[in-house]
Motif scaffolding. Structure first.
Motif, PDB file in Angstrom:
ATOM      1  N   GLY B 106       0.870  -1.235  -0.086  1.00  0.00           N
ATOM      2  CA  GLY B 106      -0.054  -0.049  -0.096  1.00  0.00           C
ATOM      3  C   GLY B 106       0.830   1.234  -0.202  1.00  0.00           C
ATOM      4  N   HIS B 107       0.272   2.313   0.298  1.00  0.00           N
ATOM      5  CA  HIS B 107       0.903   3.627   0.263  1.00  0.00           C
ATOM      6  C   HIS B 107       0.405   4.482   0.941  1.00  0.00           C
ATOM      7  CE1 HIS B 107       1.294   2.330  -4.039  1.00  0.00           C
ATOM      8  NE2 HIS B 107       2.295   2.878  -4.256  1.00  0.00           N
ATOM      9  N   TYR B 108       1.207   5.468   1.684  1.00  0.00           N
ATOM     10  CA  TYR B 108       0.723   6.564   2.501  1.00  0.00           C
ATOM     11  C   TYR B 108       1.271   7.868   2.251  1.00  0.00           C
ATOM     12  CZ  TYR B 108       5.282   5.689   5.229  1.00  0.00           C
ATOM     13  OH  TYR B 108       6.564   5.646   5.520  1.00  0.00           O
ATOM     14  N   GLN B 109       1.178   9.000   2.722  1.00  0.00           N
ATOM     15  CA  GLN B 109       1.386  10.375   2.238  1.00  0.00           C
ATOM     16  C   GLN B 109       2.654  10.679   2.830  1.00  0.00           C
ATOM     17  OE1 GLN B 109      -2.011  12.962   2.372  1.00  0.00           O
ATOM     18  NE2 GLN B 109      -3.564  11.403   1.793  1.00  0.00           N
ATOM     19  N   ASP B 110       3.355  11.727   2.057  1.00  0.00           N
ATOM     20  CA  ASP B 110       4.653  11.918   2.319  1.00  0.00           C
ATOM     21  C   ASP B 110       4.466  13.448   2.140  1.00  0.00           C
ATOM     22  OD1 ASP B 110       7.084  12.318   3.046  1.00  0.00           O
ATOM     23  OD2 ASP B 110       7.906  10.647   1.796  1.00  0.00           O
ATOM     24  N   ALA B 111       5.564  14.030   1.191  1.00  0.00           N
ATOM     25  CA  ALA B 111       5.866  15.488   1.051  1.00  0.00           C
ATOM     26  C   ALA B 111       4.741  16.139  -0.019  1.00  0.00           C
ATOM     27  CB  ALA B 111       7.190  15.998   0.484  1.00  0.00           C
ATOM     28  N   VAL B 112       4.256  17.497   0.533  1.00  0.00           N
ATOM     29  CA  VAL B 112       3.498  18.283  -0.320  1.00  0.00           C
ATOM     30  C   VAL B 112       4.183  18.538  -1.850  1.00  0.00           C
ATOM     31  CG1 VAL B 112       2.579  20.550  -0.601  1.00  0.00           C
ATOM     32  CG2 VAL B 112       2.371  19.261   1.491  1.00  0.00           C
ATOM     33  N   GLN B 113       3.611  18.209  -2.728  1.00  0.00           N
ATOM     34  CA  GLN B 113       3.961  18.497  -4.117  1.00  0.00           C
ATOM     35  C   GLN B 113       3.418  19.800  -4.984  1.00  0.00           C
ATOM     36  OE1 GLN B 113       6.553  16.714  -5.464  1.00  0.00           O
ATOM     37  NE2 GLN B 113       6.432  15.416  -3.548  1.00  0.00           N
ATOM     38  N   ALA B 114       2.201  19.698  -4.318  1.00  0.00           N
ATOM     39  CA  ALA B 114       1.498  21.260  -5.068  1.00  0.00           C
ATOM     40  C   ALA B 114       0.297  21.503  -4.139  1.00  0.00           C
ATOM     41  CB  ALA B 114       0.990  20.985  -6.376  1.00  0.00           C
ATOM     42  N   ILE B 115      -0.091  22.827  -4.121  1.00  0.00           N
ATOM     43  CA  ILE B 115      -1.390  23.424  -3.421  1.00  0.00           C
ATOM     44  C   ILE B 115      -1.914  24.197  -4.476  1.00  0.00           C
ATOM     45  CG2 ILE B 115      -2.299  24.620  -1.729  1.00  0.00           C
ATOM     46  CD1 ILE B 115       0.076  24.058   0.135  1.00  0.00           C
ATOM     47  N   GLU B 116      -3.422  23.892  -4.666  1.00  0.00           N
ATOM     48  CA  GLU B 116      -4.353  24.482  -5.566  1.00  0.00           C
ATOM     49  C   GLU B 116      -5.458  24.985  -4.780  1.00  0.00           C
ATOM     50  OE1 GLU B 116      -4.447  21.675  -8.755  1.00  0.00           O
ATOM     51  OE2 GLU B 116      -2.485  22.043  -9.340  1.00  0.00           O
ATOM     52  N   ALA B 117      -6.302  26.075  -5.426  1.00  0.00           N
ATOM     53  CA  ALA B 117      -7.647  26.153  -4.745  1.00  0.00           C
ATOM     54  C   ALA B 117      -8.548  26.591  -5.922  1.00  0.00           C
ATOM     55  CB  ALA B 117      -7.163  27.589  -4.064  1.00  0.00           C
ATOM     56  N   GLU B 118      -9.801  26.587  -5.280  1.00  0.00           N
ATOM     57  CA  GLU B 118     -11.009  26.869  -6.034  1.00  0.00           C
ATOM     58  C   GLU B 118     -11.844  27.848  -5.121  1.00  0.00           C
ATOM     59  OE1 GLU B 118     -13.671  23.708  -7.027  1.00  0.00           O
ATOM     60  OE2 GLU B 118     -15.044  24.916  -8.391  1.00  0.00           O
ATOM     61  N   VAL B 119     -12.173  28.906  -5.721  1.00  0.00           N
ATOM     62  CA  VAL B 119     -13.035  29.780  -4.885  1.00  0.00           C
ATOM     63  C   VAL B 119     -14.323  30.395  -5.484  1.00  0.00           C
ATOM     64  CG1 VAL B 119     -13.081  32.274  -4.324  1.00  0.00           C
ATOM     65  CG2 VAL B 119     -11.127  30.977  -3.873  1.00  0.00           C
ATOM     66  N   LYS B 120     -15.290  30.423  -4.607  1.00  0.00           N
ATOM     67  CA  LYS B 120     -16.652  30.846  -5.531  1.00  0.00           C
ATOM     68  C   LYS B 120     -16.781  32.198  -4.944  1.00  0.00           C
ATOM     69  CE  LYS B 120     -21.515  30.060  -5.378  1.00  0.00           C
ATOM     70  NZ  LYS B 120     -22.736  29.040  -5.194  1.00  0.00           N
ATOM     71  N   ASP B 121     -16.808  33.378  -5.637  1.00  0.00           N
ATOM     72  CA  ASP B 121     -16.785  34.645  -5.345  1.00  0.00           C
ATOM     73  C   ASP B 121     -17.712  35.297  -6.632  1.00  0.00           C
ATOM     74  OD1 ASP B 121     -16.557  37.422  -4.897  1.00  0.00           O
ATOM     75  OD2 ASP B 121     -14.764  36.880  -3.542  1.00  0.00           O
ATOM     76  N   GLU B 122     -19.034  35.629  -6.474  1.00  0.00           N
ATOM     77  CA  GLU B 122     -19.890  36.196  -7.575  1.00  0.00           C
ATOM     78  C   GLU B 122     -19.576  37.563  -7.794  1.00  0.00           C
ATOM     79  OE1 GLU B 122     -23.504  35.278  -5.605  1.00  0.00           O
ATOM     80  OE2 GLU B 122     -23.728  33.313  -6.238  1.00  0.00           O
ATOM     81  N   ALA B 123     -18.991  38.336  -6.771  1.00  0.00           N
ATOM     82  CA  ALA B 123     -18.813  39.791  -7.103  1.00  0.00           C
ATOM     83  C   ALA B 123     -17.340  39.960  -7.755  1.00  0.00           C
ATOM     84  CB  ALA B 123     -18.925  40.555  -5.798  1.00  0.00           C
ATOM     85  N   ARG B 124     -16.484  39.078  -7.539  1.00  0.00           N
ATOM     86  CA  ARG B 124     -14.981  39.106  -8.016  1.00  0.00           C
ATOM     87  C   ARG B 124     -14.705  38.270  -9.260  1.00  0.00           C
ATOM     88  NH1 ARG B 124     -10.255  40.512  -5.108  1.00  0.00           N
ATOM     89  NH2 ARG B 124     -11.160  40.536  -3.176  1.00  0.00           N
ATOM     90  N   PHE B 125     -15.497  37.488  -9.431  1.00  0.00           N
ATOM     91  CA  PHE B 125     -15.338  36.717 -10.755  1.00  0.00           C
ATOM     92  C   PHE B 125     -16.700  36.395 -11.762  1.00  0.00           C
ATOM     93  CE2 PHE B 125     -12.511  34.679  -7.376  1.00  0.00           C
ATOM     94  CZ  PHE B 125     -11.202  35.205  -8.175  1.00  0.00           C
TER      95      PHE B 125
END
Lengths: 195, 195
Positions: B106-125
């Motif tokens: 099996g597999h377990y988690q190690d170092a962070v490779q990337a961080i991404e985001a999704e944002v809901k913002d009706e006024a800004r986008f």
């Protein structure tokens, strides 16, 4: 002023809830499955890890394991590298699926297969840490103090009886605070890949 | 009474923090990476899912993806099956390891490779939902409205622009509240395995 005080005491009540997140036992000693554990702090997940008490050894049907801890215990660990009394972990085991939607490789999580718990309670358990399997119910009895869970955690865990070696964010805390178990450190030197 | 009021207002401050957990932008429109996102609500994780924007297509080196959402948005979704304005998701991508400690499969988690985001913002986008890659930094600029993230989420997501089909606890909520996208439902009927 009266309205401010009412609001203020309501807020105190809300703040108080955040520290009352430890294990709850019935009068006959059954541990209650917390309804809100999915809002606890997530520590990590794995896929097909054969150490998991309910993990399948069948590589064709690997299982995901998600680990959650009560928020007040998480905050204490971040500060000290130790688990406070009344720490509670939930191990949630889910089936894995590789088919569906846009997925053409890999695995994502599906139905719950088992829920287990680890509790630190110095007054209740002479061995301090106890282990529970809910078996589809909403309460569970502690396994005997000489269960395979107790012995494996006692022999192999990185911090106290907990597998912090599999929680990458907490492993860094334990290293910085110097709270890794001596036996874990000895094995890490003998087998460097074990970290 | 003075002491009670001070305590009470301190508590109000604490309570206030729990609702101020939405996206934070700098004056020039950069999204800030929240320092405490690991204490947000965990939605699910997968291993080697090739839909992930930063996921590796190399089956020998699959990556884990963990998805977190701000707690106030989670609570709103549980109530309504919809995401409120100012919802923010963090997609944390980590390397997987199968060696170490007591693990023999099996597999377990190690170092962070990337961080991404999704944002809901009706006024800004104008497109309501926007996507971000932090690239190792603590702030990020929104991808263009016609990015591959926007189009893939818009075409394939189960609820609004979000991949609720991969979050088993929320998929049940969306089914119960009747908030699954019509396009997702049509595909599910055509390809039942897609749920």
């Amino acid at each position: 002023m009266k309205k401010i005080l009412i609001l203020a005491f309501a807020a105190l009540g809300l703040a108080g809830q955040t520290t009352g997140d430890g294990p709850q036992f019935s009068p006959d000693g059954q541990l209650t499955l917390p309804k809100d554990y999915r809002q606890w702090v997530f520590l990590s997940s794995g896929l097909g890890m054969t150490y998991g008490p309910a993990a399948s050894g069948d590589p064709a049907h690997p299982l995901f394991d998600n680990v959650f801890v009560n928020p007040s215990a998480y905050r204490a660990f971040i500060e000290t590298g130790h688990w406070p009394d009344k720490t509670m972990f939930i191990l949630e085991i889910r089936s894995a699926t590789g088919q569906g939607s846009i997925i053409n490789a890999g695995h994502y999580q599906d139905a719950v297969q088992a829920i287990e718990a680890e509790v630190k309670d110095e007054a209740r358990f002479p061995q301090t840490f106890a282990y529970f399997g809910f078996g589809g119910k909403d309460s569970a009895t502690a396994l005997p103090a000489d269960s395979s869970c107790n012995s494996c955690h006692g022999q192999n865990a990185a911090v106290e009886n907990t597998f912090v070696q599999f929680y990458p964010t907490l492993l860094e805390v334990a290293k910085a605070k110097g709270t890794l178990n001596a036996a874990f450190l000895r094995k890490s030197i003998a087998e460097p890949v074990a970290k």
